[in-house]
Design an enzyme around this catalytic site. Structure first.
Site, PDB file in Angstrom:
ATOM      1  N   HIS A  16       0.847  -1.192   0.000  1.00  0.00           N
ATOM      2  CA  HIS A  16       0.000   0.000   0.000  1.00  0.00           C
ATOM      3  C   HIS A  16       0.884   1.244   0.000  1.00  0.00           C
ATOM      4  O   HIS A  16       2.098   1.168   0.113  1.00  0.00           O
ATOM      5  CB  HIS A  16      -0.985   0.006   1.190  1.00  0.00           C
ATOM      6  CG  HIS A  16      -0.357   0.203   2.536  1.00  0.00           C
ATOM      7  ND1 HIS A  16      -1.022   0.757   3.595  1.00  0.00           N
ATOM      8  CD2 HIS A  16       0.879  -0.073   3.014  1.00  0.00           C
ATOM      9  CE1 HIS A  16      -0.244   0.801   4.657  1.00  0.00           C
ATOM     10  NE2 HIS A  16       0.912   0.301   4.327  1.00  0.00           N
ATOM     11  N   CYS A  25       5.891   6.152   4.739  1.00  0.00           N
ATOM     12  CA  CYS A  25       4.756   5.345   4.261  1.00  0.00           C
ATOM     13  C   CYS A  25       4.004   5.990   3.093  1.00  0.00           C
ATOM     14  O   CYS A  25       3.057   5.415   2.576  1.00  0.00           O
ATOM     15  CB  CYS A  25       3.797   5.033   5.404  1.00  0.00           C
ATOM     16  SG  CYS A  25       4.538   3.920   6.614  1.00  0.00           S
ATOM     17  N   HIS A  29       4.947   0.358  -0.315  1.00  0.00           N
ATOM     18  CA  HIS A  29       5.667  -0.614   0.511  1.00  0.00           C
ATOM     19  C   HIS A  29       4.683  -1.700   0.925  1.00  0.00           C
ATOM     20  O   HIS A  29       3.492  -1.605   0.625  1.00  0.00           O
ATOM     21  CB  HIS A  29       6.281   0.069   1.745  1.00  0.00           C
ATOM     22  CG  HIS A  29       5.257   0.625   2.678  1.00  0.00           C
ATOM     23  ND1 HIS A  29       4.513   1.764   2.389  1.00  0.00           N
ATOM     24  CD2 HIS A  29       4.826   0.187   3.880  1.00  0.00           C
ATOM     25  CE1 HIS A  29       3.687   1.998   3.406  1.00  0.00           C
ATOM     26  NE2 HIS A  29       3.845   1.059   4.312  1.00  0.00           N
ATOM     27  N   HIS A  31       3.522  -5.118   3.825  1.00  0.00           N
ATOM     28  CA  HIS A  31       3.555  -5.692   5.166  1.00  0.00           C
ATOM     29  C   HIS A  31       3.174  -7.162   5.097  1.00  0.00           C
ATOM     30  O   HIS A  31       2.415  -7.578   4.219  1.00  0.00           O
ATOM     31  CB  HIS A  31       2.560  -4.985   6.093  1.00  0.00           C
ATOM     32  CG  HIS A  31       2.843  -3.546   6.301  1.00  0.00           C
ATOM     33  ND1 HIS A  31       3.861  -3.081   7.113  1.00  0.00           N
ATOM     34  CD2 HIS A  31       2.247  -2.440   5.791  1.00  0.00           C
ATOM     35  CE1 HIS A  31       3.865  -1.757   7.097  1.00  0.00           C
ATOM     36  NE2 HIS A  31       2.898  -1.334   6.305  1.00  0.00           N
ATOM     37  N   HIS A  75      -0.937 -10.426  -1.717  1.00  0.00           N
ATOM     38  CA  HIS A  75      -0.077 -10.038  -2.841  1.00  0.00           C
ATOM     39  C   HIS A  75      -0.756  -9.032  -3.772  1.00  0.00           C
ATOM     40  O   HIS A  75      -0.503  -9.015  -4.972  1.00  0.00           O
ATOM     41  CB  HIS A  75       0.431 -11.269  -3.603  1.00  0.00           C
ATOM     42  CG  HIS A  75       1.497 -11.981  -2.838  1.00  0.00           C
ATOM     43  ND1 HIS A  75       1.213 -12.841  -1.810  1.00  0.00           N
ATOM     44  CD2 HIS A  75       2.850 -11.924  -2.927  1.00  0.00           C
ATOM     45  CE1 HIS A  75       2.343 -13.303  -1.305  1.00  0.00           C
ATOM     46  NE2 HIS A  75       3.356 -12.744  -1.956  1.00  0.00           N
ATOM     47  N   GLU A 136       0.314  -5.165  11.414  1.00  0.00           N
ATOM     48  CA  GLU A 136       1.097  -4.902  10.204  1.00  0.00           C
ATOM     49  C   GLU A 136       2.594  -5.075  10.418  1.00  0.00           C
ATOM     50  O   GLU A 136       3.322  -5.283   9.459  1.00  0.00           O
ATOM     51  CB  GLU A 136       0.780  -3.523   9.620  1.00  0.00           C
ATOM     52  CG  GLU A 136       1.297  -2.339  10.371  1.00  0.00           C
ATOM     53  CD  GLU A 136       1.065  -1.034   9.616  1.00  0.00           C
ATOM     54  OE1 GLU A 136       0.051  -0.880   8.927  1.00  0.00           O
ATOM     55  OE2 GLU A 136       1.926  -0.153   9.734  1.00  0.00           O
TER      56      GLU A 136
END
Length: 149
Positions: A16, A25, A29, A31, A75, A136
């Site tokens: 996201h 952020c 990137h 998680h 994914h 996360e």
């Protein structure tokens, strides 16, 4: 009969980016999310019922959460469709990437609200969603409780 809470944990990888954010952020990137889903209900009291003694079959809960959350978000990359990230999303989709466009900033807090609505809509009427915990990172998570909402 007593109310019993049943929890099942799920894992998925999701990317996201937080448009307009003032830190790292803002970049795309990902998680390794852990999602704990807790439901509450009374165990089935009918000795002739195939699921006698269960609140809900863990397999049935797994099916709901996999179909609504894991299979879609694993994914994939999540973007707020009301931002310029829409251009990046379209380009990724053209290249056969899995992209989810949402009406919210894709933070853990907002994702857990979205997940709660999706899961609640699929549960049998005698089973209530009690809580969700979306982790996360090893030390960061958001929680949703029915009693708070």
């Amino acid at each position: 009969m007593s109310n019993i809470r049943i929890t099942k944990q799920f894992n998925f990888e999701t990317g996201h980016a937080l448009y307009g954010y003032d830190g790292k952020c803002k970049n795309v990137h990902g998680h390794s999310y852990k999602l704990n889903v807790t439901v509450i209900g009374q165990p089935i009291n009918d000795a002739n019922h195939v699921k006698f003694g269960m609140v809900i079959d863990f397999g049935d809960l797994k099916k709901i959460v996999k179909e609504e959350i894991v299979d879609k978000f694993d994914h994939a990359t999540v973007f707020n469709k009301n931002t310029p990230h829409l251009e990046l999303a379209k380009e990724l989709q053209k290249r056969d990437h899995s992209v989810i466009l949402v009406d919210y900033q894709p933070t853990s807090e907002m994702m857990v609200i979205d997940f709660a609505e999706k899961i609640k809509s699929r549960l049998p009427e005698n089973i209530q969603l009690h809580s969700l915990k979306l982790q996360e990172t090893e030390t960061s998570f958001a929680e949703w409780y029915a009693s708070d909402n």
